[in-house]
Design an enzyme around this catalytic site. Structure first.
Site, PDB file in Angstrom:
ATOM      1  N   GLY A 234       0.794  -1.229   0.000  1.00 48.99           N
ATOM      2  CA  GLY A 234       0.000   0.000   0.000  1.00 48.99           C
ATOM      3  C   GLY A 234       0.820   1.269   0.000  1.00 48.99           C
ATOM      4  O   GLY A 234       0.258   2.362   0.021  1.00 48.99           O
ATOM      5  N   ASP A 359      11.132   4.680  -5.060  1.00 44.94           N
ATOM      6  CA  ASP A 359      10.395   3.409  -4.975  1.00 44.94           C
ATOM      7  C   ASP A 359      11.368   2.237  -5.062  1.00 44.94           C
ATOM      8  O   ASP A 359      11.073   1.196  -5.643  1.00 44.94           O
ATOM      9  CB  ASP A 359       9.321   3.317  -6.072  1.00 44.94           C
ATOM     10  CG  ASP A 359       8.404   2.103  -5.915  1.00 44.94           C
ATOM     11  OD1 ASP A 359       8.310   1.550  -4.811  1.00 44.94           O
ATOM     12  OD2 ASP A 359       7.786   1.710  -6.919  1.00 44.94           O
TER      13      ASP A 359
HETATM   14  O1  LIG Z   1       4.876  -0.319  -1.917  1.00 43.44           O
HETATM   15  C1  LIG Z   1       4.063  -1.248  -1.843  1.00 43.44           C
HETATM   16  O2  LIG Z   1       3.329  -1.439  -0.860  1.00 43.44           O
HETATM   17  C2  LIG Z   1       3.999  -2.162  -3.005  1.00 43.44           C
HETATM   18  C3  LIG Z   1       3.149  -3.256  -3.051  1.00 43.44           C
HETATM   19  C4  LIG Z   1       3.163  -4.099  -4.192  1.00 43.44           C
HETATM   20  C5  LIG Z   1       2.238  -5.260  -4.147  1.00 43.44           C
HETATM   21  O3  LIG Z   1       1.662  -5.496  -3.062  1.00 43.44           O
HETATM   22  O4  LIG Z   1       1.990  -5.955  -5.113  1.00 43.44           O
HETATM   23  C6  LIG Z   1       4.079  -3.791  -5.254  1.00 43.44           C
HETATM   24  C7  LIG Z   1       4.887  -2.654  -5.081  1.00 43.44           C
HETATM   25  N1  LIG Z   1       4.833  -1.868  -3.995  1.00 43.44           N
HETATM   26  C8  LIG Z   1       5.845  -2.241  -6.072  1.00 43.44           C
HETATM   27  O5  LIG Z   1       6.528  -1.223  -5.891  1.00 43.44           O
HETATM   28  C9  LIG Z   1       6.003  -3.009  -7.239  1.00 43.44           C
HETATM   29  O6  LIG Z   1       6.851  -2.698  -8.095  1.00 43.44           O
HETATM   30  C10 LIG Z   1       5.174  -4.139  -7.414  1.00 43.44           C
HETATM   31  C11 LIG Z   1       5.087  -5.030  -8.476  1.00 43.44           C
HETATM   32  C12 LIG Z   1       4.113  -5.914  -8.139  1.00 43.44           C
HETATM   33  C13 LIG Z   1       3.617  -7.027  -8.921  1.00 43.44           C
HETATM   34  O7  LIG Z   1       2.953  -7.886  -8.331  1.00 43.44           O
HETATM   35  O8  LIG Z   1       3.887  -7.073 -10.127  1.00 43.44           O
HETATM   36  N2  LIG Z   1       3.620  -5.596  -6.919  1.00 43.44           N
HETATM   37  C14 LIG Z   1       4.240  -4.516  -6.454  1.00 43.44           C
HETATM   38 CA   LIG Z   2       6.106   0.167  -3.978  1.00 46.79          CA
END
Ligand SMILES: O=C(O)c1cc(C(=O)O)c2c(n1)C(=O)C(=O)c1cc(C(=O)O)[nH]c1-2
Ligand SMILES: [Ca+2]
Length: 726
Positions: A234, A359
């Site tokens: 999140g 990030d």
């Molecule tokens: O900052 C967060 O809480 C968060 C959560 C998630 C997630 O839960 O899938 C991703 C990311 N960041 C993120 O930065 C990211 O690149 C990402 C890729 C993916 C995916 O499943 O392809 N989830 C997430």
């Molecule tokens: Ca993230």
């Protein structure tokens, strides 16, 4: 794996051995039991041997999964009992029936439809031919891997209009299995324990009872010592990261650890939070945005040291100038953190990105390895986070050993002897900046594997160029006014690539030597966002690709030995296991994840499917499905004066899933530059109580007005017109 109830063979081979290995105090009893078993117990037990795949069999083999059996399985790798195979998360199987000499004869045995059209990220978990696999929307499938037939499906019924609550597709990275229960983290924040035999709910907890932040769960739970641990995501929307441990039997909360401090005017939860708060500037009121640091993927357990290692996420908002204007490391963002497995108390941390700004999460899967470095044996964590450096860290104390970039990067020139990055000042400047790696990461959640025979880590590496433009003002997320949209603190125009980035995109499989910190070989792909890896004692590496293939390589040389089409892009990793003495390989396909929502690398968009292969498999592949796309949108009437406002509305309400009209091609969600003129003319019918709300399309009733929709139409057609070749 020791399987107590497998009486057919266990009877002959001393039935109590597994018990005694777990409970040494019962040695004497066991000796008696062995004697009894040989004289009278066995014939009776043999008569009761449950049929494979029967409820009794499933009960027996899943009840036997615990810490001892997970450890014991590492001797043979007969089963795949946890998401990364073992507690060390090596994804290295000792099985070698399928090997570099015969892999050419690998063929399909069965396929299983996951009935999902969004991303599939989970590795199949398998014990004695009983498979557990998750699909999008946190749906769990139990499959008889002997036949490929469904045992049961459990749908936690996530509200399909709430997909927007997470940043990155409605994905799930798999289950944990423990003493007859299947644990799944659900997208809406619940943690659910299911009966492994029936798929019925045993207990359920809401792990995100907080109303301020937009939490979701996409990661797999981890179980050890009778506790099940889960984090959440999140941080793109404002969130304060934490992980929670629950009693696996009862669901009662055992402990919780926050990754970043809360409001410093209130008491801190513990000493580690008080220390962390001194590394944040309170004038940024970071606690209002949550600060970030979500534990959205890797949670690893070390049975020898009784530590839990977690990888924490990015700052929330991303831009440190907004979050903590006076600077600071902002602990414990973008860090590896070790916690006491019994109490959840902080033990050590190593921060990969002090004061994260881009990030750059440290949530990427880690591997525990015992390596000889400079002549000395070291217990290490191997880690390749988003920021493009490969880390080797001492897992007994968190001390930095080495870091080396595995792709080109432009934010740092390296790490100093203390393990601090040597940053490039422009990376924190006020000018638009091509971030390399960008927020998609040089390596994301796609699991890597480590083969101790070759000494190599097999790592899906990539570049997905993004230009970031610093901006003070923070934009709204249309769905939840007051919640911050993904690039909060960066200009949201990054989604539209207002300043096109210059670095070329790529995707490659890297074989990386973690001791020499050096590439051994690579395989180049047509696009980024390829699947996780599996490596085996058969000297093989398996990987699925963004362009819809499943490939086997020679683990030593990188020579491609075999490949097969699988009908859609692959992001998950494969697993391998024995059933009745024969080796199988399974991979779940289903294009998606944050890149796969809007972009794609193949014209095939088959639904989520589990493929299972064995030597001489002869099953016919299922029919593949092609993307349905129209030509570039033309003819929708609009007022060009509406385009600027339409742009802002589109970015906050539509871009994250639909991408840029006509520029992106559409992934598991369609691109609005390639739909019919009638669709866009009738956009209001899709936006308000429309037909796709059961597939993840939010309902914008009360969030957008009819006039807003007209402006969004103007942006969509205007953009298509702007890119149309003259
Ligand atoms: O900052 C967060 O809480 C968060 C959560 C998630 C997630 O839960 O899938 C991703 C990311 N960041 C993120 O930065 C990211 O690149 C990402 C890729 C993916 C995916 O499943 O392809 N989830 C997430
Ligand atoms: Ca993230």
């Amino acid at each position: 794996m020791t399987r107590l109830p497998r009486v057919d063979s266990a009877c002959l081979l001393f039935p109590e051995i597994a018990v005694t290995s777990r409970r040494p105090a019962r040695l004497a009893q066991a000796a008696i039991a062995i004697g009894l078993g040989l004289t009278l117990g066995c014939s009776a037990a043999l008569a009761q041997t449950p049929a494979k795949g029967s409820p009794e069999h499933i009960k027996a083999v899943t009840s036997a999964v615990d810490g001892a059996s997970i450890k014991a399985n590492t001797a043979t790798s007969n089963d795949w009992p946890t998401i990364g195979l073992d507690y060390a998360e090596t994804r290295f199987s000792k099985l070698n029936q399928i090997n570099a000499d015969n892999v050419k004869k690998l063929g399909l045995v069965w396929t299983y439809p996951l009935e999902s059209s969004r991303g599939v990220e989970a590795t199949p978990v398998v014990v004695d031919g009983v498979m557990y696999q998750t699909a999008s929307w946190s749906v769990v499938h139990a499959i008889d891997a002997r036949t490929g037939k469904r045992l049961w499906t459990y749908d936690p019924k996530v509200d399909r209009t709430k997909g927007y609550k997470g940043c990155c597709d409605v994905v799930n990275r798999g289950v944990a299995l423990w003493k007859g229960k299947v644990f799944v983290g659900v997208y809406d924040g619940r943690l659910i324990a299911l009966d492994a035999v029936t798929g019925k709910v045993v207990w359920e907890r809401n792990t995100v009872d907080n109303k301020e932040f937009s939490y979701t769960i996409t990661g797999a739970p981890r179980v050890f010592n009778g506790k099940v641990v889960i984090g959440n995501g999140g941080a793109e929307y404002g969130a304060r990261g934490y992980i929670t441990a629950y009693d696996a039997e009862t669901g009662n909360q055992a402990w919780r650890w926050y990754t970043v401090p809360g409001d410093p005017s209130k008491p801190f939860e513990d000493e580690s939070m008080a220390r962390a708060a001194s590394t944040w500037d309170p004038s940024g009121k970071y606690w209002v945005y949550g600060g970030g640091g979500t534990v959205w993927d890797t949670i690893t357990f070390d049975p020898d040291l009784n530590l839990v290692y977690i990888g924490t996420g990015n700052g929330s908002p991303w831009n440190r100038h907004v979050r903590s204007p006076g600077g600071g490391d902002n602990l414990y963002l973008s860090s590896l953190v070790a916690l006491n497995a019994d109490t959840g108390q902080y033990v050590w941390h190593y921060q990969e990105n002090p004061g994260d700004h881009w990030d750059y999460t440290a949530t990427q899967p880690m591997i525990l390895a015992d390596l000889t470095i400079d002549g000395a044996p070291r217990k290490v964590i191997l880690h390749a986070p988003k920021n493009g450096f490969f880390f080797v860290v001492d897992r007994t104390n968190g001390k930095f050993i080495s870091a080396k970039n595995f792709v080109d990067v432009n934010w740092a020139t390296g790490y100093d002897a203390n393990g601090r990055p040597i940053e490039v000042p422009q990376a924190r400047g006020k000018e638009p900046y091509d971030s390399i790696p960008g927020p998609y990461g040089a390596h994301n959640w796609h699991p890597m594997s480590f083969n101790p025979q070759t000494g190599l880590v097999y790592l899906p590496a990539q570049n997905i160029p993004v230009n970031l433009t610093p901006e003070k003002s923070v934009k709204f997320n249309v769905q939840e006014p007051g919640k911050f949209a993904s690039a909060a603190g960066w200009n949201l125009g990054f989604m539209l690539n207002a300043t096109p980035p210059k670095s070329p995109p790529f995707g490659r499989l890297l074989a990386w030597d973690p001791v020499k910190q050096k590439e051994a070989w690579r395989a180049e792909y047509v696009a980024p966002w390829n699947g996780g890896t599996l490596t085996t004692a058969g000297n093989l590496v398996f990987q699925g690709t963004a362009d819809g293939r499943f490939i086997a390589y020679n683990a030593t040389t990188g020579e491609k030995l075999w490949e097969t089409p699988v009908g859609t892009g692959v992001v998950a990793a494969a697993s391998t296991y024995l059933i009745d003495g024969k080796q199988y390989v399974s991979i779940a396909v289903g294009w998606g994840g944050v890149f796969g929502i809007a972009a794609r690398a193949t014209e095939l968009q088959s639904p989520g499917t589990v493929y299972t292969f064995a030597i001489d498999g002869k099953a016919p592949p299922p029919a593949f499905v092609k993307y349905q796309t129209e030509g570039l949108l033309a003819g929708v009437k609009y007022d060009p004066k509406d385009v600027p406002e339409g742009t802002a509305l589109y970015v906050t309400a539509c871009a994250q899933c639909h991408g840029v009209p006509g520029v992106d091609k559409g992934g598991n969600v369609r691109n609005l530059g390639y739909v019919s003129k009638e669709t866009i003319e009738n956009l209001r019918n899709f936006v308000f109580k429309g037909p796709f709300h059961d597939q993840g399309m939010p309902d914008f009733t009360g969030k957008l007005t009819e006039a807003d929709v007209v402006k969004i139409q103007a942006f969509i057609q205007g953009t298509a017109d702007a890119i149309r070749p003259k």
